[in-house]
Design an enzyme around this catalytic site. Structure first.
Site, short mmCIF file in Angstrom:
data_model
loop_
_atom_site.label_atom_id
_atom_site.label_comp_id
_atom_site.label_asym_id
_atom_site.label_seq_id
_atom_site.Cartn_x
_atom_site.Cartn_y
_atom_site.Cartn_z
N ASP A 26 -48.71 -25.44 -19.24
CA ASP A 26 -48.67 -25.48 -17.77
C ASP A 26 -50.00 -26.06 -17.30
O ASP A 26 -51.06 -25.50 -17.56
CB ASP A 26 -48.49 -24.04 -17.26
N ASP B 23 -45.30 -30.38 -14.01
CA ASP B 23 -46.52 -29.87 -14.62
C ASP B 23 -46.29 -28.78 -15.66
O ASP B 23 -47.21 -28.07 -16.02
CB ASP B 23 -47.47 -29.35 -13.53
N GLU B 24 -45.08 -28.66 -16.15
CA GLU B 24 -44.77 -27.49 -16.97
C GLU B 24 -43.68 -27.84 -17.97
O GLU B 24 -42.71 -28.52 -17.62
CB GLU B 24 -44.25 -26.42 -16.00
#
Lengths: 379, 381
Positions: free
Chosen positions: A9, A104-105
């Site tokens: 993350d 983002d993950e």
């Protein structure tokens, strides 16, 4: 055979990208989002800003009151998508089993890679170093035997975290953590659990199955399993995307108004960016709303021509919201999804597309609004 | 019931009505064919509840009667019988076993009572008109393929038939293409020309009808007053169909009236090159790219038909074209081009385009009774 799953993350992703691209912002409280006079909401806040209590999905005006010296920058989704692409490529060079959750993950299935890298911690460290070296971004990593544990682990370590939960130690790791750290427990569920005396994940794990179901509805059993460190969900990769969506749960319930509309705009932009990122266009836009009482409705519209621009997605989503009759209602979640995707490179436009409502007198192609009433998980 | 019929005419009649028999039906009697003596004829009826086909054949009727028997079984058996002998059909009174006898072959077929068979509705109180069989057959062939096969817009699964001013205009359209054929009607009889009307006929009905039409003669058409059913009568055949309710969208506005480039090409050559390109287009979303180049110094221009698929390969083919206007490029789904080029009569056609993202128009030269509009594919050139 025990699995090893890694959850990666990026820390304060949008804000970090801004600090990366603009050195003068580094070390300063940065908030990404629309201007307060247009009722913007916070899309991301740097850790410097978070110290003042600024959080994602907070009205920008409030964020700037909490942290008056914060530097506000408008979001640049295309730039975030570009960096996200590079980070995901690094993940894919480590394992083919990459399941992106958003820009983002991602989950990485690394069961087969752990040994060659000299163990989970070394693998996670080399991943963090590569992301830092090749993109300048900081990623927090959690490693565990399943998705739920890995995600909680990456969260616990933030920022710049690296938390490895050894196989067999899941319960030990989870049990003293507050119950809201569990994936799927929002503020509302948390409150209900607190009232029932359930404070920690361990408390939930020890709850009889019937009690969990009574408190949490149909998700009760699954959540209790997760509290016990059990989560059978596999890492899913390379599926043909059927839809692209984004949703936000608000820190507090919101009426229909500028704040909700601003959040809708941001979600539409994020969805559109991801569509462009994947080289797709979508024919159908779906709006999802969850009322304060957990009743969930969706409304969708199919367009004559597929779209991949944020303002187009927003316009449709906003029109669906207009058609809902929201007076007096309060919402805890809003989501936007694009589906019926086609390749941007080659698609078949509709012959009737150019004509204004050719079916005005006849049966339409798609009901402009299809409703789906959701369950109340609390009932 | 006691009837004798020539084997070939019975086999032909069964072949015709069997097309209406559904392969599966919740109503078992519908997979049967209804046999009824009707004066000096045998009447055969089959239906799938959307359409009903009735055929009369001349027969030697010794005893009146009626019964339904399984269509497929009866039809297969009759088609295998020797053609030089009459087929004797006998239904003893109060029996449900049909005895079929021909030369040295004999069968007993279990039937169901005629009363259980759906009544074919009458089509009496509305419009009537006469259509030329041959022209109607061509119109159906040129239009039916463009009608929508999926029913997301139910009205588009029908062919729109609009009768006015001595012309029956047939139009078929799905989301991506439109075919319009204007069929000139025979000079009005003493009763005067028919009142204008329009109906949506299921594409499958017209497909059935097209197969029944011969090269000559007329077809009588009738529509009931409520515009819910239509009847087509050929010599000894009647087809009754349900109509599709709803307003067909105004398609005239989809037909471009101008063009930037017009290329005259041979229908056969265009079809041939498109079929070649389709082989390569198969792995690339079916995209066929057309490049039209005007001739230089009085020489002929060209139409290039090409396709490419990543990691598979590509092809190009070229044919002569008389080009009017500027060079152009446009991409189509290969299937849409093949569909229309396959039904056009041999000869020349004009391909009219107005840029790569506007509908293309195909018009056969020498007949101003047909126009086909097809939406290009959006591609990255």
């Amino acid at each position: 055979m025990p699995q090893t799953i890694l959850h990666a993350d990026l820390d304060a992703f949008f804000a970090s990208v801004e600090q990366l691209d603009r050195p003068e912002l580094r070390g300063k409280p940065v908030v990404v989002g629309g201007p307060p006079e247009r009722r913007g909401v916070v899309a991301a806040a740097s850790y410097e800003a978070r110290r003042f209590g600024v959080r994602s999905a907070m009205p920008m005006a409030r964020a700037l009151r909490l942290c008056p010296e914060a530097l506000r920058v408008p979001p640049r989704f295309d730039r975030y998508a570009e960096l996200s692409h590079r980070v995901m490529a690094i993940f894919r060079s480590i394992t083919p089993l990459v399941e992106p959750l958003s820009l983002d993950e991602a989950y990485l299935g690394v069961t087969a890679e752990v040994e060659a890298h000299g163990g989970p911690e070394r693998l996670a460290r080399s991943l963090k170093e590569r992301v830092q070296r090749e993109t300048g971004l900081v990623v927090s990593v959690g490693v565990g035997a399943n998705k739920s544990v890995a995600k909680i682990a990456s969260d616990r370590g933030k920022p710049d975290g690296l938390v490895v939960v050894p196989a067999g130690k899941e319960a030990e790791f989870l049990h003293d953590l507050p119950v809201r750290d569990l994936w799927g427990i929002g503020p509302r569920s948390e409150e209900l659990l607190h009232r029932a005396g359930v404070e920690t994940i361990g408390d939930l794990a020890r709850l009889p199955a019937e009690a969990a179901t009574r408190l949490l509805g149909s998700r009760g059993a699954e959540l209790r399993d997760m509290a016990n460190g059990v989560d059978p969900r596999p890492v899913v990769t390379s599926r043909e995307r059927k839809s692209v969506g984004a949703e936000t749960t608000f820190p507090r319930d919101l009426p229909d108004g500028p704040e909700l509309r601003a959040e809708l705009r941001q979600l539409a932009e994020e969805v559109a960016t991801r569509l462009r990122h994947e080289g797709k266009l979508g024919y159908t836009v779906t709006l999802k709303l969850r009322y304060h009482d957990f009743r969930t409705v969706t409304r969708q519209q199919t367009l004559a021509r597929p779209v991949d621009a944020g303002d187009e997605v927003e316009r449709v989503a906003a029109a669906l919201l207009d058609g809902l009759g929201t007076a007096g209602a309060r919402f805890r979640l809003v989501g936007v999804t694009c589906s019926r995707l086609v390749e941007r490179g080659a698609w078949q436009p509709d012959l009737w597309g150019a004509v204004a409502d050719p079916f005005a007198d006849g049966p339409g192609r798609t009901a402009p609004a299809q409703a789906a009433e959701g369950q109340r998980p609390q009932d | 019931m006691k009837v004798a019929i020539p084997q070939d005419s019975l086999a032909r009649a069964l072949g015709i009505v069997s097309r209406a028999v559904p392969s599966r039906s919740p109503l078992p009697v519908v997979s049967n064919v209804l046999l009824t003596t009707d004066d000096h004829r045998l009447k055969l009826v089959a239906t799938n509840l959307e359409i009903a086909l009735t055929v009369w054949i001349g027969a030697q009727v010794s005893e009146e009667g009626t019964i339904t028997v399984p269509a497929r079984l009866f039809s297969e058996f009759v088609s295998q019988l020797k053609g030089d002998q009459p087929v004797q059909i006998t239904l003893p009174p109060r029996s449900r076993q049909l005895n079929v006898h021909c030369g040295r072959d004999e069968a007993n077929i279990g039937g169901m009572p005629a009363d259980d068979f759906p009544v074919v509705p009458e089509v009496t109180d509305g419009q009537r008109l006469v259509l030329p069989a041959r022209g109607l057959r061509r119109a159906i062939e040129e239009v039916v393929f463009a009608a929508a096969r999926d029913d997301s817009r139910p009205v588009l699964t029908g062919v729109h038939v609009q009768v006015a001013d001595g012309v029956a205009e047939l139009a078929g359209a799905d989301g991506f293409r439109l075919a319009v054929h204007r069929l000139r009607l025979p000079a009005p009889s003493a009763e005067g020309s028919p009142e204008p009307f329009s109906v949506n006929i299921p594409w499958s009905t017209l497909d059935h009808l097209g197969r029944l039409l011969s090269e000559s003669g007329d077809v009588q058409m009738a529509v009931n007053g409520e515009r819910t059913r239509a009847l087509f009568r050929l010599d000894d055949i009647e087809l009754v169909t349900q109509l599709i309710p709803g307003t067909f969208p105004n398609y005239q506005q989809l037909i471009p009236t101008t063009y930037a480039t017009r290329a005259r090409v041979s229908v056969e050559e265009f079809l041939h090159e498109t079929k070649i390109a389709a082989i390569f287009a198969r792995d690339g979303s079916g995209i066929v790219r057309l490049h039209v180049t005007p001739g230089e110094g009085g020489g002929p221009g060209s139409l290039q038909v090409s396709a490419r698929a990543d990691e598979v390969g590509d092809n190009r083919g070229e044919i002569d074209a008389a080009v009017d206007g500027e060079p152009s490029k446009i991409a189509f789904n290969s299937r849409y081009l093949i569909d229309v080029l396959s039904v056009l009569e041999p000869g020349e056609l004009a391909l009219e385009t107005s840029g790569p993202s506007n509908p293309g128009v195909l018009r056969p030269l020498g007949h101003d009774d047909y126009v086909h509009v097809v939406m290009p594919m959006f591609v990255q050139w």
